[in-house]
Design an enzyme around this catalytic site. Structure first.
Site, PDB file in Angstrom:
ATOM      1  CG  ASP A 183      -1.795   1.193   1.340  1.00  0.00           C
ATOM      2  OD1 ASP A 183      -2.658   1.334   0.455  1.00  0.00           O
ATOM      3  OD2 ASP A 183      -1.640   1.984   2.290  1.00  0.00           O
ATOM      4  CD  GLU A 222      -2.390   2.630  -3.406  1.00  0.00           C
ATOM      5  OE1 GLU A 222      -3.323   3.436  -3.579  1.00  0.00           O
ATOM      6  OE2 GLU A 222      -1.788   2.539  -2.330  1.00  0.00           O
TER       7      GLU A 222
END
EC number: 2.4.1.18
Length: 640
Positions: free
Chosen positions: A317, A370
């Site tokens: 993330d 990401e």
């Protein structure tokens, strides 16, 4: 219960690797582990707190007394405190009572290496064993490389466990891991998804953070059951041929005081300077990637989930927030690197070390970034200067495509580049196309409500979007609810709007997505060369006046080529010609406006014949009926 100091899980090599930042299995050494001493079973505790004056274990087994079970600091300069307590049983709760050397700071901390914790809002760790589960996914584990490769079909269903389905009749509670093993597995098989991606499973205090504000990097959240229950869920998915990806958050951690923050009275896991250690966008704390022990902690966490829970992929993330020192900061609010730049060189080194360790131990997994900027070579090998990820979310494609689809068809011709620009960089990285949870929260609205027009037009547009997405190079990801056009923006406290499937338009879209996933998996041209330019060829990218594009997806076998035509105008085009490299018979294999999907029943039945009518530099073309706001796929009929 007496505490003993003559037993340890650490070797000299363990300490060396820990200090060096290269230990990848710290979870086997740190935390709470059952051991035996003189034939008596007990628990060995070990915690890193180099700036502590005193550390003790307090828990159910000693009435949370802070004095009865003090740990002893190792004499090797590691900063590790340890001790063995006989008679401690599984399931009991505990915390570390830490008295700092500085400013008389006293903390009660959850174990950073605990395997299990109390259900939040309680915050103690639980003594737990993970080795008792008997896995039955040997067949999947032996062959999963075939499912995770760049040339494999990858269609991911992203989901939040607590709001997928809920038991309304039982105080609207969420499903447990074991209940999901029945209901979710059946649904994913019905929908023909290849993988499921779980939003973070690591323990976290605030439910509204969706798991992205972590306190337990080795603890499966207790909200949905015990660790072995999660193993059962993953096992069931594997036995049914479905891969499991987990969101993992090494970019920042929670400010809750039972967690990692100010662990031993000092900035141990984080930076002391708030310009480096505090995340202004999320109100969280940033790891100090330059500290060897912190890198070992994080990399061991990633390896832990891969090894103990058989996770098939890790989606890292907020990589962009790690790479840039000035991320979400104004001038003067950040500290430049040693060269005066804004690149976080320590984070870059950490990410490379992470990917090298993960792929080195498990070459058959996926590491997914990401990453929302143009940082170069995110998915290129470390040895040539890349970060070493396997895939990267294509945020540029997502933003451009949603912006284009949001426009009234009348105006789309003036923004044609939002459709075509992605192909300029589509193979610079190994991309995954995400329509994720981030696009349906924070007042952004649901996907169906991003589409223009009346109800029928909205559904036509959304079907066209998905048809285009599944044909575009790159692996696929769709957030739950998007497959049946949930109307409401996603709400983590509530179930998806499953009642909408009582209505034909929603049923039709869900049916189309299941068929698209099946078609995608069965047509090698749609996935085989997703990360290579040779798998894609424009037919016509310049028909902006009609809001149309057409292209080929190709495999090694020319007979498998899929011809894709997209019409994003609200107008049927009779006799629309598709340029082709060869003559013969062609058949429509997918139409987003098909009656079966509650479309407008405009398309092409039977066989179409390519004529020797040159077009777009190709010697043949065929005339078709191109449905409004529709996407169609064709294949050539091959004589048997």
């Amino acid at each position: 219960m007496t505490i003993h100091y003559d037993i340890s899980r650490f070797t000299d090599m363990d300490i060396y690797l820990f200090k060096e930042g290269t230990h990848t299995k710290l979870y086997e050494k740190m935390g709470a582990h059952f051991m035996e001493r003189d034939g008596a079973r007990g628990v060995y505790f070990a915690v890193w707190a180099p700036n502590a004056e005193r550390v003790s274990v307090r828990g159910d087994f000693n009435d949370y007394d802070t004095h009865r079970h003090p740990l002893r600091l190792r004499e090797d300069g590691s900063g590790i405190w340890e001790g063995f307590i006989q008679g401690v049983e599984a399931g009991l709760t505990y915390k570390y009572h830490i008295v700092s050397k500085f400013h008389n700071i006293v903390h009660d901390k959850a174990d950073p290496f605990a395997f299990y914790a109390e259900v939040p809002s309680n915050s103690a760790s639980r003594i737990w064993e993970l080795d008792g589960y008997g896995w039955n996914d040997g067949g999947w584990m032996q062959t999963r490389a075939l499912h995770n490769r760049h040339d494999a079909p990858v269609s991911v269903y992203e989901m939040h466990l607590g709001s997928w389905r809920r038991k309304v009749e039982e105080s609207d509670r969420y499903l447990t891991y074991r209940e999901l093993a029945d209901e979710l597995v059946a649904y994913l098989k019905e929908m023909n998804y290849t993988h499921v991606e779980f939003m973070p499973l690591t323990e976290y205090p605030y439910y509204g953070s969706w798991g992205y504000q972590v306190t337990g990097y080795y603890s499966a959240t207790a909200r949905y059951g015990e660790p072995q229950d999660l193993m059962h869920l993953i096992d069931a998915l594997h036995q049914n041929g479905i891969g499991v990806i987990m969101d993992w958050v090494p970019s920042h951690f929670a400010v809750d005081m039972h967690g990692l923050i100010n662990f031993d009275g000092t900035a141990l896991y984080e930076h002391a300077d708030p310009r480096q250690g505090y995340h202004p966008e999320w109100g969280s704390i940033i790891f100090n990637y330059g500290r060897n022990e912190v890198r070992a902690f994080l990399i061991s966490s990633a390896l832990f989930w891969l090894e103990k829970y058989h996770i098939d992929g890790i989606r890292v993330d907020a990589v962009a927030s790690m790479l840039y020192l000035n991320y979400a900061r104004e001038e003067g609010e950040w500290v430049p690197n040693e060269h005066g730049g804004n690149e976080n060189l320590e984070a870059v080194a950490f990410l490379r070390q992470l990917n090298a360790a993960a792929y080195g131990a498990h070459p058959d997994i996926m590491m997914i970034a990401e990453e929302s900027t143009a940082w170069p070579m995110v998915t290129r090998p470390i040895e040539v200067g890349g970060l070493g990820f396997g895939f990267k979310w294509n945020m540029g494609w997502m933003h451009d495509t949603l912006a284009y689809m949001h426009r009234d068809p009348v105006y789309r011709q003036h923004h044609h580049d939002q459709l075509t620009f992605s192909m300029w960089y589509a193979f610079d990285e190994n991309f995954m196309l995400p329509l994720s949870h981030d696009e349906v929260v924070h007042m952004k609205g649901s996907l169906i409500n991003k589409m223009p027009g009346d109800t029928n037009q909205k559904f036509a547009n959304l079907r066209a979007l998905y048809g285009y997405m599944m044909a575009h190079p790159g692996k696929k990801l769709l957030f739950m609810g998007g497959e049946f056009a949930q109307y409401a923006e996603w709400a983590y406290k509530h179930s998806l709007e499953w009642h909408l499937l009582e209505f034909p338009l929603h049923q039709g879209l869900q049916k189309m997505m299941a068929e698209l996933n099946r078609l995608y998996r069965s047509e090698p041209a749609l996935y085989l060369h997703d990360v290579e330019r040779k798998g894609f060829e424009w037919i016509d990218d310049a028909d902006y006046s009609h809001n149309c594009i057409s292209f080929m997806r190709k495999s090694e076998n020319p007979d498998e080529t899929v011809y894709v035509v997209c019409n994003f105008a609200d107008e049927t085009r009779e006799g629309y010609r598709l340029a082709l490299p060869e003559g013969g018979e062609y058949v429509e294999i997918f139409n987003s406006q098909a009656k079966a999907y509650e479309g407008w029943e405009i398309g092409n039945e039977g066989v179409l014949y390519a004529e020797e009518t040159p077009l777009c530099g190709r010697p043949f073309s065929l005339a078709m009926t191109l449905p409004p706001m529709g996407v169609v796929y064709f294949k050539k009929l091959i004589a048997q």
